[in-house]
Design an enzyme around this catalytic site. Structure first.
Site, PDB file in Angstrom:
ATOM      1  N   ASP A  16       0.786  -1.246   0.000  1.00  0.00           N
ATOM      2  CA  ASP A  16       0.000   0.000   0.000  1.00  0.00           C
ATOM      3  C   ASP A  16       0.819   1.298   0.000  1.00  0.00           C
ATOM      4  O   ASP A  16       0.463   2.268   0.697  1.00  0.00           O
ATOM      5  CB  ASP A  16      -0.969   0.020   1.194  1.00  0.00           C
ATOM      6  CG  ASP A  16      -2.041  -1.063   1.120  1.00  0.00           C
ATOM      7  OD1 ASP A  16      -1.988  -1.892   0.205  1.00  0.00           O
ATOM      8  OD2 ASP A  16      -2.932  -1.080   1.996  1.00  0.00           O
ATOM      9  N   LYS A 113      -6.944  -5.039  -3.129  1.00  0.00           N
ATOM     10  CA  LYS A 113      -7.726  -5.579  -2.007  1.00  0.00           C
ATOM     11  C   LYS A 113      -8.649  -4.505  -1.473  1.00  0.00           C
ATOM     12  O   LYS A 113      -8.364  -3.316  -1.607  1.00  0.00           O
ATOM     13  CB  LYS A 113      -6.781  -6.075  -0.912  1.00  0.00           C
ATOM     14  CG  LYS A 113      -5.889  -4.957  -0.387  1.00  0.00           C
ATOM     15  CD  LYS A 113      -4.911  -5.437   0.642  1.00  0.00           C
ATOM     16  CE  LYS A 113      -4.043  -4.332   1.160  1.00  0.00           C
ATOM     17  NZ  LYS A 113      -4.768  -3.261   1.860  1.00  0.00           N
ATOM     18  N   CYS A 158      -2.234  -2.492   7.497  1.00  0.00           N
ATOM     19  CA  CYS A 158      -2.102  -3.424   6.375  1.00  0.00           C
ATOM     20  C   CYS A 158      -0.807  -4.223   6.398  1.00  0.00           C
ATOM     21  O   CYS A 158      -0.798  -5.396   6.018  1.00  0.00           O
ATOM     22  CB  CYS A 158      -2.314  -2.676   5.068  1.00  0.00           C
ATOM     23  SG  CYS A 158      -4.036  -2.133   4.926  1.00  0.00           S
TER      24      CYS A 158
HETATM   25  C1  VGL Z   1      -4.807   0.972   5.541  1.00  0.00           C
HETATM   26  C2  VGL Z   1      -6.415   1.922   6.859  1.00  0.00           C
HETATM   27  C3  VGL Z   1      -7.356   1.776   5.868  1.00  0.00           C
HETATM   28  C4  VGL Z   1      -3.376   0.540   5.387  1.00  0.00           C
HETATM   29  C5  VGL Z   1      -5.744   0.807   4.540  1.00  0.00           C
HETATM   30  O1  VGL Z   1      -2.894   0.444   4.227  1.00  0.00           O
HETATM   31  O2  VGL Z   1      -2.713   0.297   6.414  1.00  0.00           O
HETATM   32  N1  VGL Z   1      -5.157   1.515   6.707  1.00  0.00           N
HETATM   33  N2  VGL Z   1      -7.001   1.217   4.710  1.00  0.00           N
END
Ligand code: VGL
Ligand code: ZN
Length: 212
Positions: A16, A113, A158
């Site tokens: 991410d 995802k 994540c």
């Molecule tokens: C994430 C909160 C919401 C992350 C993703 O990548 O850690 N955190 N969506």
């Protein structure tokens, strides 16, 4: 002591590293951009690289705006307590793109995802309903991977969930701690490191790995 990256059986999982989680983004992780040069150094050492993208529908169930609530409040959903986030990483938008300075031309697999409107997915392996798989474990196993090195954003969400589900899927898992940054909401970072340690996840640093 972490064995050096061997070239066989090792994969880098880059979680991410997206515009919306970096400086100026709606869910900016403090100092999130700092992981980019480290990941750019790490990537060439690995024979297998998987990259994840948080990839939500508009009005996703994990968005506070979908519930008329404020970010960081929670709601109870069928699969448990959901933290509500600012709108982020909406599929196909510029904010969902990988960080523009991320240079990982040898990355091979991109896993998206969180694209089911009613289910979140912090983990790159398993959605929050704990039954829907992303396919990443099968991909890595078919590539002969046995050990995962995990880095990216955010350590306590994540990255942590991916690391723990990687253990559940039968991989050795090492988090490259300086190549991650955390959101750290109400002690979530300490809790995540503890949960990872309990799950048998180990830790290293970029320099230790690249000089090993
Ligand atoms: C994430 C909160 C919401 C992350 C993703 O990548 O850690 N955190 N969506
Ligand atoms: Zn998300």
């Amino acid at each position: 002591m972490i064995e050096p990256v061997s070239g066989a059986g090792d994969a880098l999982v880059i979680v991410d590293v997206q515009t919306d989680f970096c400086q100026g983004g709606p869910l900016a992780v403090p100092d999130g951009d700092a992981v980019v040069p480290l990941i750019n150094r790490l990537a060439p050492a690995f024979p297998v690289l998987a990259v994840t993208q948080d990839w939500h529908t508009p009005a996703h169930v994990s968005f506070a705006s979908s519930h008329g609530k404020q970010p960081f409040e929670t709601v109870e959903l069928a699969y448990g307590t959901q933290i509500l986030w600012p709108d982020h990483c909406i599929m196909g938008t510029p904010g969902a793109a990988l960080h523009p300075d991320l240079y990982i031309p040898n990355a091979q697999m991109i896993v998206r995802k969180g694209f089911h409107p009613e289910v979140d997915s912090y983990s790159a392996f398993l959605e929050a309903d704990t039954t829907t798989h992303t396919g990443l474990a099968g991909y890595l196993k078919e590539r002969g991977v046995t050990r995962l090195f995990v880095c990216g954003l955010a350590t306590d969400y994540c990255v942590g969930w991916t690391a723990m589900d990687g253990r559940k899927a039968g991989f050795e898992v090492v988090v490259i701690e300086d190549a991650c940054r955390a959101i750290d909401l109400n002690g979530s970072l300490d809790a995540a490191w503890q949960a990872m340690a309990d799950a048998g996840v180990t830790r290293t640093t970029t320099d230790a790995l690249l000089s090993a």
